[in-house]
Design a protein around this motif. Structure first.
Motif, PDB file in Angstrom:
ATOM      1  N   PRO A   8       0.810  -1.223   0.000  1.00 33.75           N
ATOM      2  CA  PRO A   8       0.000   0.000   0.000  1.00 33.75           C
ATOM      3  C   PRO A   8       0.844   1.276   0.000  1.00 33.75           C
ATOM      4  N   ARG A   9       2.014   1.219   0.641  1.00 28.96           N
ATOM      5  CA  ARG A   9       2.911   2.385   0.617  1.00 28.96           C
ATOM      6  C   ARG A   9       3.353   2.670  -0.808  1.00 28.96           C
ATOM      7  N   LYS A  31       1.394   6.396  -6.939  1.00 27.38           N
ATOM      8  CA  LYS A  31       0.006   6.711  -7.313  1.00 27.38           C
ATOM      9  C   LYS A  31      -0.512   5.654  -8.297  1.00 27.38           C
ATOM     10  N   SER A  47       1.853   1.845  -3.495  1.00 21.03           N
ATOM     11  CA  SER A  47       0.702   2.345  -4.241  1.00 21.03           C
ATOM     12  C   SER A  47       0.594   3.853  -4.100  1.00 21.03           C
ATOM     13  N   ALA A  48       0.706   4.352  -2.867  1.00 19.79           N
ATOM     14  CA  ALA A  48       0.598   5.796  -2.648  1.00 19.79           C
ATOM     15  C   ALA A  48       1.793   6.527  -3.250  1.00 19.79           C
ATOM     16  N   ARG A  49       2.979   5.910  -3.163  1.00 21.53           N
ATOM     17  CA  ARG A  49       4.188   6.566  -3.683  1.00 21.53           C
ATOM     18  C   ARG A  49       4.130   6.733  -5.201  1.00 21.53           C
ATOM     19  N   GLY A  68      -2.889   2.260  -8.786  1.00 21.38           N
ATOM     20  CA  GLY A  68      -4.057   1.585  -8.208  1.00 21.38           C
ATOM     21  C   GLY A  68      -3.676   0.239  -7.618  1.00 21.38           C
ATOM     22  N   PHE A  69      -4.235  -0.050  -6.433  1.00 22.56           N
ATOM     23  CA  PHE A  69      -3.814  -1.222  -5.663  1.00 22.56           C
ATOM     24  C   PHE A  69      -5.011  -2.116  -5.362  1.00 22.56           C
ATOM     25  N   ASN A  91      -7.528   1.891 -12.540  1.00 22.05           N
ATOM     26  CA  ASN A  91      -7.608   2.939 -13.561  1.00 22.05           C
ATOM     27  C   ASN A  91      -6.265   3.578 -13.888  1.00 22.05           C
ATOM     28  N   THR A  92      -5.181   3.132 -13.255  1.00 20.91           N
ATOM     29  CA  THR A  92      -3.903   3.822 -13.429  1.00 20.91           C
ATOM     30  C   THR A  92      -2.988   3.055 -14.383  1.00 20.91           C
TER      31      THR A  92
END
Lengths: 321, 247
Positions: free
Chosen positions: A104-105, A111, A107-109, A113-114, A146-147
């Motif tokens: 999850p980290r 951006k 994913s945020a880094r 989709g996870f 969507n990414t």
């Protein structure tokens, strides 16, 4: 462009869950017409080139003293650097303890989709949709990503490992590694036993065992089957067994090939942690125990009589007396 | 010491799981909603214990949800939070939710952020990690023990087949699971006090959703249990070996 698989290790050995993730990642690579690569951080004792047999073409190994223990913040930055170098479009983790800390980290880094808890290969034409377990394994959701970059955490025991021929190229990757902010001071492991989340077979017992002094027959059955032992919540709460053996909604969720439940009534909260098991056997003296409804095989009988006979019959099958 | 505890509203653990609108929405009909057990029993109660040990600890609760989440927040306040913030938005994308909480966390400059290890509905295990990355803080997932030691915390986390104890400098984000604390129920004094505790509603900041749920499905029903005579246990072994191929 590539599919990048995160290889998780314990004591320098590649975890079983990562073999599943590699097989899964290489299938996605085939699906989207690219190659599967992998990244492994920290010290490794296993022969990495042999991981080619799970479909991995190239492995980025980052060795650095700061990576000897997990600090998710530090690890994430390193995996992001490798993902960039590998041109990763899909990044696969196992949804295990370390995967839950890093994915999850990342994913945020990035951006990106996870989807965590994936149970099947994604649908990739058109779009990108992943089937995942939801409502504590009581349902599935199809989640679209969507990414441009997608991150998937595959549930342990949800995808069969396939080994073929092949050799992976191993390259030593130079990454910028931050000093860790998390300092590991102690590691406690149940030595020589099968970790519960990786076990093929789990033997679990509940209040029907009447007290901790009666667990000998449960352990004997588990030993005969090379199984891990588990327990229900009341048993852990009464301190008959350690908390890390508690499976269920608020304990550990497992998905072994075979789950044997002895003297467990099968409350819905317990089932939530075990209903991804492929085959469920229930031994309970109460024919009305709700667990029988979720079971594949059952014996209505007294555990104190049935379990020793069961162990003997298995020993006979395996040719040990 | 300021602690932010993330709270999520989930269906009760015994709720019937069904879907409506062509299997695109969870059927909330007749469902009782609760505080996600990991958020309540482990992270919130541990935060309350820290406050009981040191009265200077301040606990703020945050949730991302519509007004129907208010009863859940009041219950959390009745257990022991000092004040609550509800970000007025409804989303099931973890990145969107984490972005909202990150904004609240930045404004409140917390020493510690607790989340549950996952919600029992979407089972994402994502918010804590995403939040930590958005805040550029250390993250310990799946914590089963937590102690404060000055400006550091001593945390035990689950690993495959065991556990690991680590020290981490604060501020940090921790996801909590069984072992952190024992479940409690709110008392009458707490329930009365919760009525007047501040519940601030803030509008969401602009953030992207990176994923979307297209549909739900239920697993195929089991074929039914095959019962074996307790006097003939070797038959069970034969079935497991020959039919199920499980041993």
């Amino acid at each position: 462009m590539s599919v990048l698989v995160y290889i998780d290790t314990a004591d320098g050995h590649v975890k079983k869950a990562s073999l599943e993730a590699m097989t899964y990642g290489s299938k996605i690579a085939e699906q989207i017409g690219t190659s599967a690569e992998a990244v492994v951080l920290g010290p490794v004792n296993d022969d990495l080139t042999s991981l080619g047999k799970y479909g991995i073409k190239k492995i980025y190994n980052v060795a650095n003293d700061s990576l000897n223990h997990l600090d998710a913040q530090v690890y994430t930055k390193v995996v992001a650097q490798v993902a960039d170098a590998a041109g990763a479009k899909v990044i696969v983790f196992s949804n295990n303890t370390n995967g839950k800390a890093i994915a999850p980290r990342l994913s945020a880094r990035l951006k990106a989709g996870f989807v965590s808890g994936a149970v099947a290969l994604p649908e990739t034409s058109p779009g990108f949709t992943v089937k995942k377990s939801v409502f504590s394994a009581k349902a599935f959701a199809n989640v679209s990503v969507n990414t441009d970059i997608k991150i998937i955490a595959l549930n342990p025991n949800a995808y069969q490992t396939i080994a073929t021929d092949g050799t992976a190229e191993v390259i030593s990757f130079n990454a910028n590694v931050d000093p860790p902010k998390v300092k590991v001071t102690n590691v406690t492991k149940a030595s020589g036993e099968v970790p519960l989340t990786e076990a093929e077979i789990v033997v679990s017992a509940g209040r029907g065992m009447k007290g901790p002094e009666n667990w000998g027959m449960v352990e004997e059955l588990a030993k005969t089957l090379h199984a891990a032992t588990a327990c229900s919540r009341p048993v852990a709460d009464a301190h008959w067994r350690p908390h890390n053996e508690h499976v269920g909604q608020t304990g550990i969720a497992i998905a072994p090939n075979l789950y044997i439940a002895i003297g467990i009534s099968g409350a819905i909260q317990h089932l939530a942690g075990v209903n991804r098991s492929k085959v469920i056997v229930v031994i309970n003296k109460d024919p009305e125990a709700p667990f029988f409804k979720a079971a594949d095989y059952g014996i209505v009988g007294d555990a104190f009589e049935v379990v020793p006979k069961f162990t003997e019959a298995i020993k006979k099958l395996k040719g040990v007396s | 010491m300021k602690i932010l505890v993330c709270i999520s509203k989930t269906p009760d653990t015994t709720a019937k799981i069904a879907f409506t609108d062509n299997n695109t929405k969870f059927d909330g009909n007749g469902v009782q909603w609760i505080i996600n057990p990991y958020d309540e029993w482990y992270s919130l109660v541990r935060a309350i214990e820290l406050k009981e040990a040191d009265a200077s600890v301040v606990i703020h609760l945050v949730t991302v949800g519509a007004a129907d989440a208010d009863p859940i927040i009041r219950k959390a306040l009745a257990l022991g939070g000092d004040e609550a913030i509800r970000v007025n938005a409804d989303s099931h994308d973890s990145y969107y939710v984490a972005s909202q909480i990150a904004e609240v966390a930045k404004q409140g400059s917390y020493d510690l952020v607790f989340t549950g290890k996952e919600t029992i509905d979407y089972n994402g295990s994502s918010i804590g990690g995403m939040l930590a990355e958005l805040l550029d803080l250390p993250y310990i997932a799946l914590a089963s023990k937590f102690e404060l030691a000055g400006t550091k915390a001593i945390v035990t986390r689950e690993i495959e087949g065991g556990e690991e104890t680590c020290e981490v400098a604060l501020p940090a984000v921790i996801s909590c699971q069984k072992g952190m604390a024992e479940a409690r129920i709110p008392n009458m004094r707490g329930i009365m006090a919760a009525r007047t505790k501040p519940l601030k509603v803030v509008e969401p900041v602009s953030a992207d959703s990176l994923t979307g749920i297209q549909s739900f499905s239920l697993p195929p029903a089991k074929a039914g249990v095959k019962l074996v005579d307790p006097e003939n246990v070797s038959e069970l072994v034969r079935l497991l070996h020959e039919e199920a191929k499980a041993i």
